[in-house]
Design a protein around this motif. Structure first.
Motif, PDB file in Angstrom:
ATOM      1  N   CYS A   1      56.760  27.814  45.073  1.00 12.47           N
ATOM      2  CA  CYS A   1      55.935  28.948  44.655  1.00 12.47           C
ATOM      3  C   CYS A   1      54.470  28.627  44.974  1.00 12.47           C
ATOM      4  CB  CYS A   1      56.119  29.186  43.155  1.00 12.47           C
ATOM      5  SG  CYS A   1      55.282  30.656  42.565  1.00 12.47           S
ATOM      6  N   PRO A   2      53.721  29.580  45.522  1.00 11.67           N
ATOM      7  CA  PRO A   2      52.305  29.318  45.823  1.00 11.67           C
ATOM      8  C   PRO A   2      51.526  28.941  44.562  1.00 11.67           C
ATOM      9  CG  PRO A   2      53.026  31.363  46.844  1.00 11.67           C
ATOM     10  CD  PRO A   2      54.130  30.920  45.940  1.00 11.67           C
ATOM     11  N   ASP A   3      50.574  28.042  44.715  1.00 13.72           N
ATOM     12  CA  ASP A   3      49.781  27.561  43.582  1.00 13.72           C
ATOM     13  C   ASP A   3      49.027  28.692  42.885  1.00 13.72           C
ATOM     14  OD1 ASP A   3      50.643  24.975  44.023  1.00 13.72           O
ATOM     15  OD2 ASP A   3      48.892  24.427  45.236  1.00 13.72           O
ATOM     16  N   TRP A   4      48.529  29.650  43.662  1.00 11.19           N
ATOM     17  CA  TRP A   4      47.756  30.725  43.056  1.00 11.19           C
ATOM     18  C   TRP A   4      48.631  31.586  42.137  1.00 11.19           C
ATOM     19  CZ3 TRP A   4      48.688  35.924  43.840  1.00 11.19           C
ATOM     20  CH2 TRP A   4      49.508  36.269  44.914  1.00 11.19           C
ATOM     21  N   VAL A   5      49.917  31.729  42.478  1.00 11.92           N
ATOM     22  CA  VAL A   5      50.833  32.489  41.614  1.00 11.92           C
ATOM     23  C   VAL A   5      51.055  31.724  40.313  1.00 11.92           C
ATOM     24  CG1 VAL A   5      53.176  33.412  41.383  1.00 11.92           C
ATOM     25  CG2 VAL A   5      51.956  33.656  43.548  1.00 11.92           C
ATOM     26  N   LEU A   6      51.242  30.405  40.423  1.00 11.97           N
ATOM     27  CA  LEU A   6      51.402  29.579  39.223  1.00 11.97           C
ATOM     28  C   LEU A   6      50.189  29.704  38.313  1.00 11.97           C
ATOM     29  CD1 LEU A   6      52.913  26.355  40.837  1.00 11.97           C
ATOM     30  CD2 LEU A   6      54.111  28.064  39.464  1.00 11.97           C
ATOM     31  N   ALA A   7      49.004  29.723  38.904  1.00 13.33           N
ATOM     32  CA  ALA A   7      47.778  29.824  38.121  1.00 13.33           C
ATOM     33  C   ALA A   7      47.672  31.173  37.399  1.00 13.33           C
ATOM     34  CB  ALA A   7      46.562  29.613  39.018  1.00 13.33           C
TER      35      ALA A   7
ATOM     36  N   LEU B   1      58.990  29.296  35.910  1.00 14.59           N
ATOM     37  CA  LEU B   1      57.570  29.188  36.241  1.00 14.59           C
ATOM     38  C   LEU B   1      56.670  29.268  35.008  1.00 14.59           C
ATOM     39  CD1 LEU B   1      57.396  31.379  39.466  1.00 14.59           C
ATOM     40  CD2 LEU B   1      57.235  28.893  39.312  1.00 14.59           C
ATOM     41  N   GLY B   2      57.256  29.610  33.867  1.00 15.11           N
ATOM     42  CA  GLY B   2      56.483  29.647  32.633  1.00 15.11           C
ATOM     43  C   GLY B   2      56.177  31.025  32.096  1.00 15.11           C
ATOM     44  N   LEU B   3      56.688  32.065  32.720  1.00 16.75           N
ATOM     45  CA  LEU B   3      56.484  33.418  32.197  1.00 16.75           C
ATOM     46  C   LEU B   3      57.444  33.609  31.022  1.00 16.75           C
ATOM     47  CD1 LEU B   3      54.804  35.976  32.870  1.00 16.75           C
ATOM     48  CD2 LEU B   3      56.805  36.837  34.074  1.00 16.75           C
TER      49      LEU B   3
ATOM     50  N   ASP C   1      40.507  39.489  36.566  1.00 15.65           N
ATOM     51  CA  ASP C   1      41.829  39.162  36.029  1.00 15.65           C
ATOM     52  C   ASP C   1      42.825  40.288  36.285  1.00 15.65           C
ATOM     53  OD1 ASP C   1      40.912  36.734  35.065  1.00 15.65           O
ATOM     54  OD2 ASP C   1      40.489  37.515  33.057  1.00 15.65           O
ATOM     55  N   VAL C   2      42.362  41.532  36.174  1.00 13.34           N
ATOM     56  CA  VAL C   2      43.229  42.686  36.422  1.00 13.34           C
ATOM     57  C   VAL C   2      43.685  42.684  37.873  1.00 13.34           C
ATOM     58  CG1 VAL C   2      43.339  45.212  36.511  1.00 13.34           C
ATOM     59  CG2 VAL C   2      42.207  44.086  34.600  1.00 13.34           C
ATOM     60  N   ARG C   3      42.755  42.480  38.777  1.00 16.52           N
ATOM     61  CA  ARG C   3      43.104  42.463  40.202  1.00 16.52           C
ATOM     62  C   ARG C   3      44.016  41.273  40.534  1.00 16.52           C
ATOM     63  NH1 ARG C   3      40.463  46.654  41.821  1.00 16.52           N
ATOM     64  NH2 ARG C   3      38.328  47.105  41.309  1.00 16.52           N
ATOM     65  N   ALA C   4      43.787  40.151  39.886  1.00 15.96           N
ATOM     66  CA  ALA C   4      44.646  38.976  40.098  1.00 15.96           C
ATOM     67  C   ALA C   4      46.055  39.240  39.568  1.00 15.96           C
ATOM     68  CB  ALA C   4      44.040  37.753  39.419  1.00 15.96           C
ATOM     69  N   ALA C   5      46.164  39.898  38.418  1.00 13.23           N
ATOM     70  CA  ALA C   5      47.466  40.217  37.843  1.00 13.23           C
ATOM     71  C   ALA C   5      48.228  41.180  38.755  1.00 13.23           C
ATOM     72  CB  ALA C   5      47.307  40.818  36.449  1.00 13.23           C
TER      73      ALA C   5
ATOM     74  N   ILE D   1      50.180  33.033  36.281  1.00 14.38           N
ATOM     75  CA  ILE D   1      51.238  33.247  35.283  1.00 14.38           C
ATOM     76  C   ILE D   1      50.639  33.255  33.876  1.00 14.38           C
ATOM     77  CG2 ILE D   1      53.282  32.189  34.221  1.00 14.38           C
ATOM     78  CD1 ILE D   1      54.003  33.536  36.811  1.00 14.38           C
ATOM     79  N   SER D   2      49.663  32.397  33.630  1.00 17.67           N
ATOM     80  CA  SER D   2      49.046  32.361  32.293  1.00 17.67           C
ATOM     81  C   SER D   2      48.306  33.655  31.987  1.00 17.67           C
ATOM     82  CB  SER D   2      48.110  31.161  32.171  1.00 17.67           C
ATOM     83  OG  SER D   2      47.047  31.279  33.096  1.00 17.67           O
ATOM     84  N   ILE D   3      47.713  34.271  32.995  1.00 25.32           N
ATOM     85  CA  ILE D   3      47.026  35.551  32.790  1.00 25.32           C
ATOM     86  C   ILE D   3      48.057  36.636  32.472  1.00 25.32           C
ATOM     87  CG2 ILE D   3      45.729  37.374  33.977  1.00 25.32           C
ATOM     88  CD1 ILE D   3      44.159  35.184  35.369  1.00 25.32           C
ATOM     89  N   LEU D   4      49.182  36.624  33.188  1.00 21.60           N
ATOM     90  CA  LEU D   4      50.220  37.623  32.933  1.00 21.60           C
ATOM     91  C   LEU D   4      50.835  37.468  31.548  1.00 21.60           C
ATOM     92  CD1 LEU D   4      52.099  37.687  36.363  1.00 21.60           C
ATOM     93  CD2 LEU D   4      50.613  39.459  35.421  1.00 21.60           C
TER      94      LEU D   4
END
Length: 194
Positions: free
Chosen positions: A11-17, A96-98, A64-68, A19-22
């Motif tokens: 999984c790409p690192d940016w997606v992992l990062a 992945l932690g979701l 954060d909204v755009r990243a989500a 997950i906490s925002i989601l």
């Protein structure tokens, strides 16, 4: 670790990062947010006003909204691209932690629109322009303004493509036979692939 929704890659690192925002929103709002993202993937129309309202209680900043949205778009489009079923996607997102309720909400929205998503992604995939028609004729040239005696046939070919300009060219009999032979070989290769 390899994930099916990532094409059996890490999984790409940016997606992992992200997950906490989601993880900050409720499952109901997650499903509604996924519906907006799926609408964007299918129809190219996302209502950012509605997205901002959905994420207001999570106190997301604009970035954060755009990243989500980008993260959900990646997860949903990749899952559809690799034909991942809802149960597998649910399991992988939990790995992945979701949280379970959020991954279940995402997978419900994904499962409801899975077929429509795949059709939309197929339409958007890289394609060469399609042929609309091929016109041809054989001209027997006796002479021209530059050469007094030619006495040879020439093949005039015009290829019409959908939505673009047509291509026209002239070929000698030898070059036309070569072109025809190569096109037959390509056709045989394509038939063998399907």
């Amino acid at each position: 670790m390899r994930f099916r929704f990532c094409g059996d890659l890490d999984c790409p690192d940016w997606v992992l990062a992200e997950i906490s925002i989601l993880s900050k929103i409720t499952s109901v709002k997650m499903k509604q947010l996924c519906v907006q993202v799926i609408r964007d993937l299918v129809d190219d129309s996302i209502d950012y006003e509605k997205v901002f309202k959905l994420t207001a209680d999570a106190k997301y900043e604009s970035s954060d909204v755009r990243a989500a949205v980008a993260t959900l778009s990646f997860i949903i489009s990749s899952a559809a691209k690799y034909s991942v079923d809802s149960e597998t996607l649910n399991s992988e997102l939990q790995q992945l932690g979701l949280p379970k309720e959020l991954s279940s909400a995402l997978c419900r929205a994904y499962g409801d629109q899975h077929t429509k998503l795949q059709e939309a992604l197929k339409k958007k995939s890289l394609r060469l322009s399609r042929l609309s028609s091929v016109d041809w004729r054989v001209d027997y040239v006796l002479s021209s303004s530059e050469v007094s005696k030619i006495d040879e046939p020439f093949v005039q070919i015009k290829i019409n493509k959908e939505g673009t300009d047509s291509i026209a060219f002239t070929a000698s009999p030898d070059k036309f036979r070569l072109l025809l032979n190569e096109l037959k070989q390509v056709y045989a290769l394509m038939e063998g692939q399907s």
